[in-house]
Design an enzyme around this catalytic site. Sequence first.
Site, mmCIF file in Angstrom:
data_model
loop_
_atom_site.group_PDB
_atom_site.id
_atom_site.type_symbol
_atom_site.label_atom_id
_atom_site.label_comp_id
_atom_site.label_asym_id
_atom_site.label_seq_id
_atom_site.Cartn_x
_atom_site.Cartn_y
_atom_site.Cartn_z
ATOM 1 C CD GLU A 58 12.921 -0.219 10.048
ATOM 2 O OE1 GLU A 58 13.481 0.291 11.044
ATOM 3 O OE2 GLU A 58 11.813 -0.789 10.113
ATOM 4 C CG PHE A 83 10.029 2.504 8.337
ATOM 5 C CD1 PHE A 83 9.650 3.535 9.202
ATOM 6 C CD2 PHE A 83 9.097 1.536 8.024
ATOM 7 C CE1 PHE A 83 8.366 3.575 9.743
ATOM 8 C CE2 PHE A 83 7.817 1.559 8.568
ATOM 9 C CZ PHE A 83 7.446 2.582 9.423
ATOM 10 N NE ARG A 167 -1.974 -0.871 2.146
ATOM 11 C CZ ARG A 167 -3.273 -0.632 2.284
ATOM 12 N NH1 ARG A 167 -3.791 0.515 1.896
ATOM 13 N NH2 ARG A 167 -4.072 -1.535 2.820
#
Lengths: 315, 279
Positions: A58, A83, A167
Amino acid sequence: MSEVKKIATRESYGNALVELGEKFENVVVLDADLANATKTDKFKKAFPERHIDCGIAEGNMMGIAAGLSTTGKVPFASTFAMFAAGRAFEQVRNSIGYPHLNVKIGATHAGISVGEDGATHQCNEDLALMRAIPGMVVINPSDDVEARAAVKAAYFHEGPVYLRFGRLAVPVINDYPDYCFEVGKGVKLREGSDVTVIATGLCVSHALEAAERLAAEGIEAQVINIHTIKPLDEELVIKAARETGKVVTVEEHSVIGGLGSAVCDVLCGQGVGKVRKLGIQDVFGESGPAAELIHKYGLDGEGIYRQVKEFVEAD
Amino acid sequence: MDKLRLQQIANEVRKGIIEGVHSAKAGHPGGSLSAADVFTYLYFEEMNIDPKEPVMEERDRFVLSKGHNAPGFYSVLAQRGFFPVEDLKTLRHTGSYLQGHPDMKHIPGVDMSSGSLGQGISAAVGMALSAKMDNRSYRVYTLLGDGELEEGQVWEAAMFAGHRKLDNLVVIVDNNGLQIDGRIEDVCSPYPIDRKFEAFNFHVIRVADGNDFDQLKAAFDEARNTKGMPTAIVMKTVKGKGVSYMENNVSWHGKAPNDEEYAVAMEELEKAGEALCQR
């Protein structure tokens, strides 16, 4: 009552990227081996030559995005919030923020609504981290309509933007004809004179639900949706605090450094308002189904209702 | 440009480094001096750039991944005409555009802000990737310190560049052998540097003396002719090169000469310049 339509804002991100990609050649999408989860796989299918999988790296992805942006491309660097804002914080700060490059960071899987993966993957600190970078715009949309609008607004904004997505599938609440998204503008969703509830992200629909329950008991809560954490709509926040005195902030994020802190930063200079911050109370998350966790941490309609009521009734 | 002229310019670049860090009373002369020759070669021979048009679209790009060698970078940019040589004396001063580490927003000729080690190479990879995506012909050069290779991000970037076969990218490693805490092999050895880059699918060019322009020319010509993979030029250099008491002395990694030391350094460089003129 008909079933409310639910869509995860990460889906909205993926869909909006495809729309942008169709219109603008300079849109490129980066991912770090999570295209199926961040939903950039839709863009990858439509424009394979403009989708860059950086592998599980990342920090490097943020640097590549920075380099691409110096050549006129508009990169959307995508990974989980943990991340993007966590692992790659310093790359975002030094390679993107400091030179004020035109990079968009699409951070999915933010907050405890990640669910079963547990604390390592539940980023409750990203708003605090990103908000601290000078010149960074920080957006946390509340539903599909707002998320898609935010992605487009980010493209047209010259400079770095952090976009926070979830999510979990969440109710669509902004699906009305005159909906208009403006970076830095809060949206008053409900009038009320007893208390102001300022919410962001998936907590907005829960705040509306709480306001209904409060109204049934004679407590009129003003509800404000803050999709842009930075720059904050200071005028709207101050006005609301003047009108209602008590202010409750609600976020799926640590109470340290996020929306609640941003609101307090503004109000402490005004000498108005008494604030209670609802969110993750300086603890790590845990594994469990998202809805159960949201309930456990007091961020569902019932939890917000209970805590606002207590705050209003206290001296 | 002939070798003698390049040597003369490199000597002027070295003077600018000493001027800058002396005036700033801080900064990094050691690695700036070891890289003075490669800076000169890049900006006076190798790269397609125009100081009158610093952001020319098709220019070659340079990213100083070891950003703390800004004194050397600024000195060559000034010599090349991007800004007045006189301004080097404002290095690190409050209000000066010559920040302690490269700042692309304020310094003409700087293609990327850098300074936090390991990050510049990733940006360079992004620039090279962009050229490949759009079939553009510019090339990208990035200079890394040998100690910088200890940063994991360098290898993330190298893995990506090798995977994508970015043959428009040249990674230069200034292998002067010293980092702040001592000799690189004593601190946390990155050796073998050449074999590491080979393992990451780079074409590796070993330069025995990176302070020699003939060897630099051979290396950059070979890099230009390398197709299908990125190039790493691993060049041995002398840290502090050109100032006798700074050469191979780790204590000059990041400190400025006092007035007396400044006078000695400038006298040595003046003499070196005169010797080059008499050739």
